[in-house]
Design an enzyme around this catalytic site. Structure first.
Site, short mmCIF file in Angstrom:
data_model
loop_
_atom_site.label_atom_id
_atom_site.label_comp_id
_atom_site.label_asym_id
_atom_site.label_seq_id
_atom_site.Cartn_x
_atom_site.Cartn_y
_atom_site.Cartn_z
N TYR A 197 0.83 -1.21 0.00
CA TYR A 197 0.00 0.00 0.00
C TYR A 197 0.86 1.26 0.00
O TYR A 197 0.39 2.34 0.28
CB TYR A 197 -0.95 0.01 1.20
CG TYR A 197 -1.98 -1.09 1.13
CD1 TYR A 197 -1.60 -2.42 1.14
CD2 TYR A 197 -3.34 -0.81 1.04
CE1 TYR A 197 -2.52 -3.44 1.06
CE2 TYR A 197 -4.27 -1.82 0.96
CZ TYR A 197 -3.85 -3.13 0.98
OH TYR A 197 -4.78 -4.14 0.91
N LYS A 235 4.95 -14.81 4.62
CA LYS A 235 5.17 -15.67 3.45
C LYS A 235 6.67 -15.69 3.16
O LYS A 235 7.11 -15.51 2.02
CB LYS A 235 4.35 -15.14 2.27
CG LYS A 235 4.28 -16.06 1.06
CD LYS A 235 3.36 -17.25 1.23
CE LYS A 235 3.47 -18.21 0.06
NZ LYS A 235 2.65 -19.42 0.22
N ASP A 244 -5.13 -6.91 5.61
CA ASP A 244 -6.39 -6.45 5.01
C ASP A 244 -7.30 -7.66 4.75
O ASP A 244 -8.49 -7.67 5.11
CB ASP A 244 -6.06 -5.72 3.69
CG ASP A 244 -7.23 -4.94 3.14
OD1 ASP A 244 -8.30 -4.95 3.77
OD2 ASP A 244 -7.07 -4.33 2.07
MG MG Z 1 -10.20 -3.88 3.66
#
Ligand code: MG
Ligand code: NAI
Length: 335
Positions: free
Chosen positions: A125, A172, A229
């Site tokens: 982001y 990950k 998220d």
């Molecule tokens: Mg969201």
């Protein structure tokens, strides 16, 4: 004494659920809240030339806390998400979302009680995308030592404060060896400062499966932005859906409280949205401001009205309006 807070109603169902949350908080807070109502969203581009007016950011800097309704973000093109911009400009690095089974609300599992802590300012982001050549696009996933350190530390401190047993770092690193490798290295180092809290690690895809099959096996989960998220919406789905899930965005100097859900354009303006998520976000705000009794009263009101069952919004199978539900909660929360 009066508490100061910024209120951003947002758009879509935002103004409806924000009015409902305000009604409950005004009834429950231990001292009166003085609200600074502020604007943000696509509707205001005409007036300010941008969707996030500086006045709104300044108000949050002044009060230190904001309760925010959802804001619509155009898909693909158009202005950048106001939500993401607020988190970045105020450096609200920790996104904390509890997912707890609510009494009387039908969901797949009983006894879910977990906390998702999401890094809120970096990862994918960061907004760093470019076209390499036509047909090839790169998005940069930025993980920093500083960003990882403060989010993992936040998760451990939260765990300690709330009497939790274990923090799980979700990653990950088997594939993203450098970026998630750094995240894990920092997490292991921070964990050593919290010998009273267990620490373990889980790979994100396996975590998704385990959450669906055995959610009670998790306690506090901490992870980077995109994983958080997705995993936090999954967690909300385990306990009855988006209408119930609150979220807080915490920084050093300011904090913003909101619902996990969006502006729900399909039901906007009908007065039928479930305001529970934003009301519970308001309870988190009161706790953050040190009004623990007020926060507890709000939670008690929501639990009692949901458990009693006769006053529910349509998403939970009832026919109560947004306002009627809020009034029922306020009636309990004010005592
Ligand atoms: Mg969201
Ligand atoms: P959404 O969460 O707005 O809606 C998904 C579904 O859940 C819809 O069917 C909606 O009616 C229902 N729903 C959501 N909240 C509800 C509530 N309180 N009561 C009853 N039903 C509810 O997600 P969607 O449609 O993907 O996004 C709509 C817009 O919201 C988009 O522009 C998106 O970018 C924005 N958004 C904003 C967020 C924020 O301000 N933090 C967070 C998520 C999305």
């Amino acid at each position: 004494m009066s508490l100061k807070a910024t209120l951003i109603p947002g758009d879509g169902i935002g103004p409806e659920v924000a009015a409902a949350a305000r009604l409950v908080l005004d009834a429950a807070a231990s001292s009166p809240i003085s609200w600074e109502e502020c604007e943000a969203g696509g509707d205001y581009i005409g007036r300010y030339g941008k969707p996030l007016p500086d006045e709104t950011v300044q108000s949050i800097r002044r009060t230190g806390v904001a309760l925010k309704g959802p804001i619509t973000t155009p898909v693909g093109s158009g202005f950048r998400s106001v939500n993401v911009e607020l988190r970045k400009r105020l450096d609200l690095y920790a996104n904390f979302r509890p997912a707890r089974t609510m009494p009387g609300v039908k969901s797949r599992y009983d006894g879910v009680d977990l906390m998702v802590v999401r890094e809120n300012t970096e990862g994918l982001y960061s907004g760093l995308e470019h076209i390499v050549v036509p047909g090839v696009v790169e998005s940069l996933r930025v993980i920093t030592e500083k960003g990882s350190e403060r989010i993992v530390r936040y998760a451990f401190e939260l765990a300690r404060r709330q009497g939790r047993r274990r923090v799980t770092a979700v990653h990950k690193a088997n594939i993203l060896k450098l970026s998630d490798g750094l995240f894990l290295e920092v997490a292991r180092r921070v964990a050593r400062d919290f010998p009273d809290i267990e620490y373990d690690e889980a790979i994100v895809d396996a975590t998704a499966m385990r959450l669906v099959m055995d959610p009670a096996s998790f306690d506090v989960l901490v992870m980077e932005n995109l994983f958080g998220d997705i995993v936090s919406d999954l967690a909300a789905g385990l306990v009855g859906g988006l209408g119930l899930a609150p979220s807080s965005n915490i920084g050093e100097h300011a904090a913003m409280f909101e619902a996990v859900h969006g502006s729900a354009p399909d039901i906007a303006g009908k007065g039928i949205a479930n305001p529970t998520a934003l009301i519970l976000a308001g309870a988190m705000m009161l706790h953050h401001m040190g009004d623990h009794e007020g926060g507890d009263r709000v939670e008690r009101g929501v639990i009692q009205v949901l458990e009693e069952g006769s006053c529910r919004t349509a998403d939970l199978g009832g026919s109560a309006s947004t306002r009627a539900f809020a009034e029922a909660v306020a009636a309990v929360s004010s005592t």
